[in-house]
Design an enzyme around this catalytic site. Structure first.
Site, short mmCIF file in Angstrom:
data_model
loop_
_atom_site.label_atom_id
_atom_site.label_comp_id
_atom_site.label_asym_id
_atom_site.label_seq_id
_atom_site.Cartn_x
_atom_site.Cartn_y
_atom_site.Cartn_z
N ALA A 153 0.82 -1.22 0.00
CA ALA A 153 0.00 0.00 0.00
C ALA A 153 0.85 1.27 0.00
CB ALA A 153 -0.90 -0.01 1.23
N PRO A 154 0.26 2.38 -0.48
CA PRO A 154 0.95 3.67 -0.45
C PRO A 154 0.62 4.44 0.83
CG PRO A 154 -1.07 3.92 -1.66
CD PRO A 154 -1.06 2.51 -1.12
N TRP A 155 1.11 5.69 0.92
CA TRP A 155 0.97 6.44 2.17
C TRP A 155 -0.16 7.45 2.17
CZ3 TRP A 155 1.63 10.98 -0.15
CH2 TRP A 155 2.61 11.12 -1.15
N LYS A 179 1.54 -5.21 3.46
CA LYS A 179 2.63 -4.30 3.84
C LYS A 179 2.15 -2.85 3.67
CE LYS A 179 6.24 -2.53 1.62
NZ LYS A 179 6.21 -1.18 2.22
N PRO A 180 2.03 -2.12 4.79
CA PRO A 180 1.69 -0.70 4.65
C PRO A 180 2.91 0.06 4.14
CG PRO A 180 2.13 -1.21 6.96
CD PRO A 180 2.23 -2.52 6.19
N GLU A 182 6.06 2.33 4.33
CA GLU A 182 7.04 2.49 5.41
C GLU A 182 6.83 3.83 6.14
OE1 GLU A 182 7.43 2.15 2.20
OE2 GLU A 182 9.31 2.99 1.43
N ILE A 233 4.22 4.40 -10.79
CA ILE A 233 4.40 3.62 -12.02
C ILE A 233 5.73 2.85 -11.99
CG2 ILE A 233 4.85 3.83 -14.51
CD1 ILE A 233 2.77 5.98 -14.65
N THR A 235 7.38 1.77 -9.45
CA THR A 235 7.26 0.62 -8.54
C THR A 235 6.47 -0.49 -9.24
OG1 THR A 235 7.16 2.22 -6.75
CG2 THR A 235 6.61 -0.05 -6.19
N GLU A 253 -2.51 -0.55 -9.30
CA GLU A 253 -3.21 0.74 -9.26
C GLU A 253 -2.13 1.78 -9.17
OE1 GLU A 253 -6.14 1.83 -9.35
OE2 GLU A 253 -7.57 0.53 -8.35
N CYS A 287 -4.33 10.16 -6.43
CA CYS A 287 -4.10 9.81 -7.84
C CYS A 287 -5.25 10.28 -8.74
CB CYS A 287 -3.88 8.31 -7.95
SG CYS A 287 -5.11 7.41 -7.03
P1 NAD Z 1 5.52 3.99 -3.99
O1 NAD Z 1 5.38 3.29 -5.28
O2 NAD Z 1 6.80 4.65 -3.68
O3 NAD Z 1 5.24 3.01 -2.77
C1 NAD Z 1 4.06 2.24 -2.71
C2 NAD Z 1 4.35 0.98 -1.93
O4 NAD Z 1 5.23 0.17 -2.71
C3 NAD Z 1 5.04 1.22 -0.59
O5 NAD Z 1 4.51 0.34 0.37
C4 NAD Z 1 6.49 0.87 -0.90
O6 NAD Z 1 7.21 0.43 0.23
C5 NAD Z 1 6.31 -0.25 -1.90
N1 NAD Z 1 7.46 -0.48 -2.79
C6 NAD Z 1 8.32 0.44 -3.28
N2 NAD Z 1 9.26 -0.17 -4.05
C7 NAD Z 1 8.98 -1.49 -4.03
C8 NAD Z 1 9.59 -2.64 -4.62
N3 NAD Z 1 10.67 -2.55 -5.39
N4 NAD Z 1 9.02 -3.85 -4.40
C9 NAD Z 1 7.93 -3.97 -3.63
N5 NAD Z 1 7.32 -2.93 -3.03
C10 NAD Z 1 7.84 -1.70 -3.23
O7 NAD Z 1 4.30 5.00 -3.94
P2 NAD Z 1 3.96 6.02 -2.79
O8 NAD Z 1 4.97 7.13 -2.93
O9 NAD Z 1 3.78 5.35 -1.49
O10 NAD Z 1 2.51 6.52 -3.24
C11 NAD Z 1 2.36 7.48 -4.21
C12 NAD Z 1 2.04 6.87 -5.56
O11 NAD Z 1 0.93 5.98 -5.46
C13 NAD Z 1 1.63 7.92 -6.55
O12 NAD Z 1 2.26 7.70 -7.79
C14 NAD Z 1 0.14 7.73 -6.67
O13 NAD Z 1 -0.42 8.16 -7.86
C15 NAD Z 1 -0.03 6.29 -6.46
N6 NAD Z 1 -1.39 6.01 -6.00
C16 NAD Z 1 -2.27 5.42 -6.86
C17 NAD Z 1 -3.58 5.15 -6.46
C18 NAD Z 1 -4.56 4.51 -7.40
O14 NAD Z 1 -5.62 4.15 -6.95
N7 NAD Z 1 -4.24 4.35 -8.66
C19 NAD Z 1 -3.98 5.45 -5.17
C20 NAD Z 1 -3.07 6.05 -4.31
C21 NAD Z 1 -1.77 6.31 -4.74
#
Ligand code: NAD
Length: 486
Positions: A153-155, A179-180, A182, A233, A235, A253, A287
């Site tokens: 999940a994201p933050w 995994k929430p 970090e 994207i 990630t 997503e 998003c």
């Molecule tokens: P992020 O991609 O940095 O992190 C998201 C999650 O992925 C975190 O839990 C992180 O620890 C994990 N992660 C990062 N690298 C990884 C890897 N190599 N392997 C496995 N897990 C990994 O995103 P963020 O900064 O937390 O959130 C912001 C992003 O999320 C924005 O781009 C936003 O648009 C997107 N978002 C999309 C939606 C949707 O519904 N489409 C909703 C909310 C946020």
């Protein structure tokens, strides 16, 4: 904040046990002040392994429960969320800097509703009819769970994203390792004891830690059958690569850059109120944020003027929670990223600062709500997701041009069109390549309706019975029984 829940829960949930992580301890910040709230130890490698093994072991039992039984548990989880609603809203406010009244009214209410929705939805799924599609054989179609799902999940909406991921996966009969982010583990860790009391050991495990450490371990593990990610994207691309080695299903997503097409005949007051609210909600860390306005020539100048004044009136960083409409960015890094996008945009001679465009002085990671006008289609600020309180305005003449520009984006999550002419609204809406198009609105979600993107915004559907389909697989059972009765 008065009434802050203490002590903060730091234990992970692994195989029915609440245990401290044995990896490195990372600081969890309050973005509204910059203070460290607590340090939480990441799951160690052996703990991630134990969580996956526990989920794998628990799968056979959970997958055999009936929809009625799983629905009962989901309803109990919704009740637990409701009982802890105030505590969890306070934790969301603390860990994300969100105004507390909004965390209560929006995030918690939505999370509770999602568990209730999936409790109902799993009991009334529909599908193909069983029957004799070959003489002497009866075919029937089952929808079965996949196995262990790793949900990442994201933050931006920690407890709501947890609900979006956990509820459909459990409802469909899967077991999970969740995994929430970090940055924002506090609310789900506070709910973990209640979840543990309601679910058999191993059905839901919660591990904390970074993406490259804990996340990538989950994604590459052969026993994990599906990875569900809401995130960036880049990630998503990393996860797809890692998942390809074991051919896992993925549910992605990813980001968004929502176009907002404002026609000459739009209700200007409604547009201004809508973009003021939904371009900047959650400090634009959304998003679906209404961040990329295309304004038709006849309304453009009035829109820029009135929206500029409205955005400048957004209230934040005040002492009284009820006065604040938006919070800070989640980290100094995210704030600086937003600032550098705006700086580069203002380096373009044609882009005009209408309001904002500066880091807020004072504690916390705030950035001023910003409106930029005179932006052109190929500008970076129009093309790339900023994920902050920044909205751009681009002028257009004809609607065909606006639709082309709106679709000329690598993103495809959300969009809106504003006009008082329904014919026009439908024609534009039907041509937009986005997972959702609102007409004379933006941002509103319903648990019954699918949420998800096209193009690089990903392809997983959250919410709705479509999500139950994503978390399950269709199987065909065919019984040979001859054609004639003896
Ligand atoms: P992020 O991609 O940095 O992190 C998201 C999650 O992925 C975190 O839990 C992180 O620890 C994990 N992660 C990062 N690298 C990884 C890897 N190599 N392997 C496995 N897990 C990994 O995103 P963020 O900064 O937390 O959130 C912001 C992003 O999320 C924005 O781009 C936003 O648009 C997107 N978002 C999309 C939606 C949707 O519904 N489409 C909703 C909310 C946020």
């Amino acid at each position: 904040m008065p009434g802050t829940p203490t002590p903060l829960c730091t234990a992970l949930l692994i195989d029915g046990e609440l245990v401290e992580g044995c990896g490195p301890a990372e600081p969890i910040l309050n973005p509204a002040t910059g203070e460290t709230l607590v340090r939480i130890a990441e799951a160690g490698v052996e703990q991630v392994e134990a969580a996956i093994v526990a989920a794998q072991r628990a799968f056979a039992g959970w997958a055999r429960t009936t929809p009625q039984q799983r629905a009962g548990v989901l309803l109990e989880i919704a009740d637990a969320l409701q009982r802890q609603q105030e505590q969890l809203a306070r934790l969301e406010a603390l860990n994300c800097g969100k105004p507390l009244h909004l965390a209560r009214q929006d995030d918690l209410a939505a999370a509770i509703d999602v568990f209730r929705f999936f409790a109902g939805a799993v009991r009334c799924q529909t599908g193909q009819l069983a029957g004799e599609y070959l003489p002497g054989y009866t075919s029937l179609v089952r929808r079965d769970p996949l196995g262990v799902v790793a949900s990442i999940a994201p933050w931006n909406y920690p407890i709501m994203m947890a609900a979006w991921k956990i509820a459909p996966a459990l409802a469909a009969g899967n077991t999970l390792v969740f995994k929430p982010s970090e940055h924002t583990p506090l609310s789900i860790l506070a709910l973990a004891p209640a979840l543990n009391a309601l679910l058999p050991p191993g059905v839901l495990n919660i591990v904390c830690g970074g993406g490259e450490s804990v996340g990538s371990h989950l994604v590459s593990h052969p026993a994990v059958r599906m990875v569900s990610l809401t995130g960036d994207i880049v990630t998503g691309q990393k996860i797809l690569q890692a998942a390809s080695r074991t051919l896992k299903r993925t549910h992605l997503e990813l980001g968004g850059k929502a176009p907002v097409i404002v026609c000459d005949d739009a209700d200007l007051e409604a547009v201004v109120a809508g973009v003021r609210a939904y371009g900047y909600y959650n400090a634009g860390q959304d998003c679906t944020a209404a961040c990329r306005i295309y304004a038709q020539a006849g309304i453009h100048d009035r829109l820029v003027e009135e929206l500029g004044a409205a955005v400048a009136s957004l209230r934040f960083a005040g002492k009284r929670d009820a006065d604040n409409e938006i919070g800070p960015l989640i980290t100094p890094r995210q704030r600086d990223r937003v600032a550098s996008f705006v700086e580069r945009a203002l380096g373009q001679p044609h882009i005009e600062r209408v309001t904002g465009a500066a880091v807020h002085s004072g504690p916390g990671f705030y950035y001023q709500p910003t409106l930029l006008a005179g932006c052109r289609q190929h500008d970076e600020i129009v093309q790339r997701e900023v994920f902050g309180p920044v909205v751009t305005v681009t002028r257009f003449e004809g609607l065909a041009q606006a639709v082309d520009w709106a679709n000329d984006s690598e993103y495809g999550l959300a969009s809106s069109v504003w006009t008082q002419n329904l014919d026009k609204a439908m024609q534009v809406a039907n041509r937009l390549q986005y997972g959702c198009t609102w007409i004379n609105s933006h941002f509103m979600l319903a648990s019954e309706m699918p949420h998800g993107g096209l193009k690089r915004s990903g392809y997983g559907k959250d919410l709705s019975s479509d999500s139950l389909q994503d978390y399950s697989v269709v199987r065909h059972i065919m019984a040979r029984h001859g054609e004639h009765l003896e």
